[in-house]
Scaffold this motif. Sequence first.
Motif, PDB file in Angstrom:
ATOM      1  N   ALA A 141      24.528  26.643   2.979  1.00 54.39           N
ATOM      2  CA  ALA A 141      24.269  25.597   2.187  1.00 54.39           C
ATOM      3  C   ALA A 141      23.338  26.122   1.001  1.00 54.39           C
ATOM      4  O   ALA A 141      22.716  27.058   1.267  1.00 54.39           O
ATOM      5  N   ASP A 142      22.914  25.104  -0.039  1.00 50.07           N
ATOM      6  CA  ASP A 142      22.382  25.505  -1.224  1.00 50.07           C
ATOM      7  C   ASP A 142      20.750  25.573  -0.565  1.00 50.07           C
ATOM      8  O   ASP A 142      20.398  24.545   0.082  1.00 50.07           O
ATOM      9  N   PRO A 143      19.615  26.656  -0.794  1.00 54.46           N
ATOM     10  CA  PRO A 143      18.664  26.753  -0.185  1.00 54.46           C
ATOM     11  C   PRO A 143      17.686  25.485  -0.693  1.00 54.46           C
ATOM     12  O   PRO A 143      16.772  25.242   0.081  1.00 54.46           O
ATOM     13  N   ALA A 144      18.001  25.076  -1.975  1.00 60.13           N
ATOM     14  CA  ALA A 144      16.743  24.097  -2.256  1.00 60.13           C
ATOM     15  C   ALA A 144      17.313  22.827  -1.642  1.00 60.13           C
ATOM     16  O   ALA A 144      16.460  22.117  -1.078  1.00 60.13           O
ATOM     17  N   LYS A 145      18.688  22.333  -1.596  1.00 64.37           N
ATOM     18  CA  LYS A 145      19.007  21.204  -0.698  1.00 64.37           C
ATOM     19  C   LYS A 145      18.573  21.347   0.394  1.00 64.37           C
ATOM     20  O   LYS A 145      18.484  20.231   1.282  1.00 64.37           O
ATOM     21  N   LEU A 146      18.863  22.362   1.169  1.00 65.53           N
ATOM     22  CA  LEU A 146      18.564  22.695   2.667  1.00 65.53           C
ATOM     23  C   LEU A 146      17.058  22.346   3.044  1.00 65.53           C
ATOM     24  O   LEU A 146      16.742  21.667   3.848  1.00 65.53           O
ATOM     25  N   ALA A 147      16.289  23.013   2.134  1.00 68.36           N
ATOM     26  CA  ALA A 147      14.804  22.977   2.230  1.00 68.36           C
ATOM     27  C   ALA A 147      14.402  21.563   2.066  1.00 68.36           C
ATOM     28  O   ALA A 147      13.526  20.835   2.819  1.00 68.36           O
ATOM     29  N   ALA A 148      14.971  20.727   1.252  1.00 69.82           N
ATOM     30  CA  ALA A 148      14.519  19.420   1.100  1.00 69.82           C
ATOM     31  C   ALA A 148      15.037  18.517   2.165  1.00 69.82           C
ATOM     32  O   ALA A 148      14.208  17.654   2.559  1.00 69.82           O
ATOM     33  N   ALA A 149      16.020  18.755   2.703  1.00 72.01           N
ATOM     34  CA  ALA A 149      16.853  18.044   3.664  1.00 72.01           C
ATOM     35  C   ALA A 149      15.878  18.417   4.870  1.00 72.01           C
ATOM     36  O   ALA A 149      15.679  17.261   5.764  1.00 72.01           O
ATOM     37  N   ARG A 150      15.369  19.438   5.285  1.00 71.13           N
ATOM     38  CA  ARG A 150      14.730  19.473   6.457  1.00 71.13           C
ATOM     39  C   ARG A 150      13.368  19.050   6.480  1.00 71.13           C
ATOM     40  O   ARG A 150      12.810  18.558   7.318  1.00 71.13           O
ATOM     41  N   VAL A 173      11.468  17.783  -3.316  1.00 69.92           N
ATOM     42  CA  VAL A 173      12.398  18.414  -4.207  1.00 69.92           C
ATOM     43  C   VAL A 173      12.351  20.173  -3.660  1.00 69.92           C
ATOM     44  O   VAL A 173      11.266  20.749  -3.753  1.00 69.92           O
ATOM     45  N   GLY A 174      13.456  20.389  -3.556  1.00 68.18           N
ATOM     46  CA  GLY A 174      13.505  21.851  -2.740  1.00 68.18           C
ATOM     47  C   GLY A 174      13.746  22.871  -3.968  1.00 68.18           C
ATOM     48  O   GLY A 174      14.409  22.540  -5.143  1.00 68.18           O
ATOM     49  N   ARG A 175      13.158  24.095  -3.664  1.00 71.71           N
ATOM     50  CA  ARG A 175      13.367  24.946  -4.661  1.00 71.71           C
ATOM     51  C   ARG A 175      14.321  26.178  -4.124  1.00 71.71           C
ATOM     52  O   ARG A 175      14.441  26.161  -2.716  1.00 71.71           O
ATOM     53  N   ASP A 176      14.957  27.103  -4.978  1.00 73.68           N
ATOM     54  CA  ASP A 176      15.716  28.153  -4.640  1.00 73.68           C
ATOM     55  C   ASP A 176      15.180  29.012  -3.519  1.00 73.68           C
ATOM     56  O   ASP A 176      15.988  29.638  -2.622  1.00 73.68           O
ATOM     57  N   LEU A 211      21.460   6.443   6.150  1.00 75.66           N
ATOM     58  CA  LEU A 211      22.094   7.608   5.727  1.00 75.66           C
ATOM     59  C   LEU A 211      22.596   7.659   4.401  1.00 75.66           C
ATOM     60  O   LEU A 211      23.495   6.872   4.260  1.00 75.66           O
ATOM     61  N   GLY A 212      22.072   8.468   3.387  1.00 73.31           N
ATOM     62  CA  GLY A 212      22.740   8.643   2.038  1.00 73.31           C
ATOM     63  C   GLY A 212      24.050   9.225   1.846  1.00 73.31           C
ATOM     64  O   GLY A 212      24.468   9.501   2.963  1.00 73.31           O
ATOM     65  N   THR A 213      24.446   9.224   0.702  1.00 72.16           N
ATOM     66  CA  THR A 213      25.948   9.780   0.266  1.00 72.16           C
ATOM     67  C   THR A 213      25.575  10.986  -0.643  1.00 72.16           C
ATOM     68  O   THR A 213      24.755  10.780  -1.529  1.00 72.16           O
ATOM     69  N   GLY A 214      26.316  11.791  -0.704  1.00 72.91           N
ATOM     70  CA  GLY A 214      26.293  12.924  -1.633  1.00 72.91           C
ATOM     71  C   GLY A 214      26.197  14.373  -1.110  1.00 72.91           C
ATOM     72  O   GLY A 214      26.130  14.440   0.091  1.00 72.91           O
ATOM     73  N   SER A 215      26.223  15.088  -2.109  1.00 67.52           N
ATOM     74  CA  SER A 215      26.218  16.720  -1.474  1.00 67.52           C
ATOM     75  C   SER A 215      24.907  17.071  -0.697  1.00 67.52           C
ATOM     76  O   SER A 215      24.813  17.516   0.367  1.00 67.52           O
ATOM     77  N   THR A 216      23.711  16.477  -1.400  1.00 65.04           N
ATOM     78  CA  THR A 216      22.486  16.872  -0.546  1.00 65.04           C
ATOM     79  C   THR A 216      22.298  15.943   0.636  1.00 65.04           C
ATOM     80  O   THR A 216      21.746  16.422   1.521  1.00 65.04           O
ATOM     81  N   ALA A 217      22.749  14.809   0.552  1.00 63.52           N
ATOM     82  CA  ALA A 217      22.676  13.800   1.910  1.00 63.52           C
ATOM     83  C   ALA A 217      23.608  14.334   2.985  1.00 63.52           C
ATOM     84  O   ALA A 217      23.323  14.223   4.063  1.00 63.52           O
ATOM     85  N   SER A 218      24.794  14.999   2.739  1.00 67.12           N
ATOM     86  CA  SER A 218      25.614  15.487   3.454  1.00 67.12           C
ATOM     87  C   SER A 218      25.072  16.696   4.267  1.00 67.12           C
ATOM     88  O   SER A 218      24.860  16.847   5.634  1.00 67.12           O
ATOM     89  N   VAL A 219      23.929  17.410   3.584  1.00 67.27           N
ATOM     90  CA  VAL A 219      23.094  18.567   4.176  1.00 67.27           C
ATOM     91  C   VAL A 219      22.100  17.845   5.223  1.00 67.27           C
ATOM     92  O   VAL A 219      21.988  18.294   6.364  1.00 67.27           O
ATOM     93  N   ALA A 227      12.559  16.322   4.743  1.00 61.64           N
ATOM     94  CA  ALA A 227      12.728  14.676   5.092  1.00 61.64           C
ATOM     95  C   ALA A 227      13.088  14.447   6.546  1.00 61.64           C
ATOM     96  O   ALA A 227      12.560  13.433   7.178  1.00 61.64           O
ATOM     97  N   VAL A 228      13.910  15.483   7.133  1.00 62.41           N
ATOM     98  CA  VAL A 228      14.513  15.099   8.480  1.00 62.41           C
ATOM     99  C   VAL A 228      13.101  15.354   9.465  1.00 62.41           C
ATOM    100  O   VAL A 228      13.219  14.694  10.399  1.00 62.41           O
ATOM    101  N   ALA A 229      12.203  16.089   8.837  1.00 60.73           N
ATOM    102  CA  ALA A 229      10.959  16.296   9.734  1.00 60.73           C
ATOM    103  C   ALA A 229      10.195  14.951  10.007  1.00 60.73           C
ATOM    104  O   ALA A 229       9.367  14.701  10.977  1.00 60.73           O
ATOM    105  N   LEU A 230      10.583  13.847   9.232  1.00 62.97           N
ATOM    106  CA  LEU A 230       9.572  12.585   9.256  1.00 62.97           C
ATOM    107  C   LEU A 230      10.373  11.764  10.330  1.00 62.97           C
ATOM    108  O   LEU A 230       9.793  10.817  10.708  1.00 62.97           O
ATOM    109  N   VAL A 231      11.716  12.043  10.741  1.00 64.98           N
ATOM    110  CA  VAL A 231      12.491  11.373  11.603  1.00 64.98           C
ATOM    111  C   VAL A 231      11.561  11.301  13.083  1.00 64.98           C
ATOM    112  O   VAL A 231      11.304  12.264  13.419  1.00 64.98           O
ATOM    113  N   GLU A 232      11.337  10.075  13.672  1.00 65.35           N
ATOM    114  CA  GLU A 232      10.835  10.022  15.002  1.00 65.35           C
ATOM    115  C   GLU A 232      11.720   9.470  16.025  1.00 65.35           C
ATOM    116  O   GLU A 232      12.815   8.440  15.331  1.00 65.35           O
TER     117      GLU A 232
END
Length: 255
Positions: free
Chosen positions: A7-16, A225-228, A30-38, A18-23
């Motif tokens: 996975a793209d490192p920036a997208k993966l970092a942002a996804a992780r 917002v994830g970075r490379d 759950l959203g749609t798109g390439s970043t949401a899929s990650v 956000a998911v850390a907020l889940v309880e």
Amino acid sequence: MADLNDADPAKLAAARAAVALVEDGMKLGLGTGSTASVMVQVLAERVKAEGLRLRCAATSQATADLATSLGLSIETLDQIGRLDMTIDGADEIDPDLNLIKGGGGAHLREKIVASSSDRMVVIADGGKVVERLGLFHLPVEVLEFGLQGTTARIKAALDEIGLDGRPILLRKRDDQPFITDEGNLILDLSLEAIPDAALVNRTLNALPGVVENGLFIGLCDQAFVGRDDGTVVELHHDDIEDEIEPLFGSTGEAN
């Protein structure tokens, strides 16, 4: 399904982030798109590892299919009711956390789900952060019935608010009109820059034949917002002006 290791490192970092907020026990959109899929893949990993009990509503059939294949529980929005949080991507994010969404054609369901949530969290890479919305085309979902008249009304309405002469293109896939999950068409507006996003949003949605547009005004509460390099910048309304600065280079374009 792609391997998260690829996975793209920036997208993966942002996804992780956000998911850390889940309880445990949350009701999620759950959203749609390439970043949401990650994000869905990251969420599924957490659910499997920690045994989280979640109820999830998907913003598209594609997301529902992916989530189900990964073992997540998908229900309809009506079955779940009010959601605790929605995590979704964006095509553009401005300094006020207004968005353009709909590159994947799911902005109608995405806006309904976001509006049914206590909090909307957006995940993106730095290239999606802009000083002003509009460089990315603005999707407008429309009925097929009376398409020519709807297109003419959109053109006239844009002319009236100073956005005259902007191209309006029917979205296609494989040389055929793109059909949304709700059976509608999409017109992509090449506006270049949107000086007043709230005005454009109101103007478009007041037109007969328009179902919904891709401007998300005042819906996003927080963005990662994830970075490379795998780091993440968190944006929210309290300090958006301070934190958005490092995302831009000297030209004002997102890094």
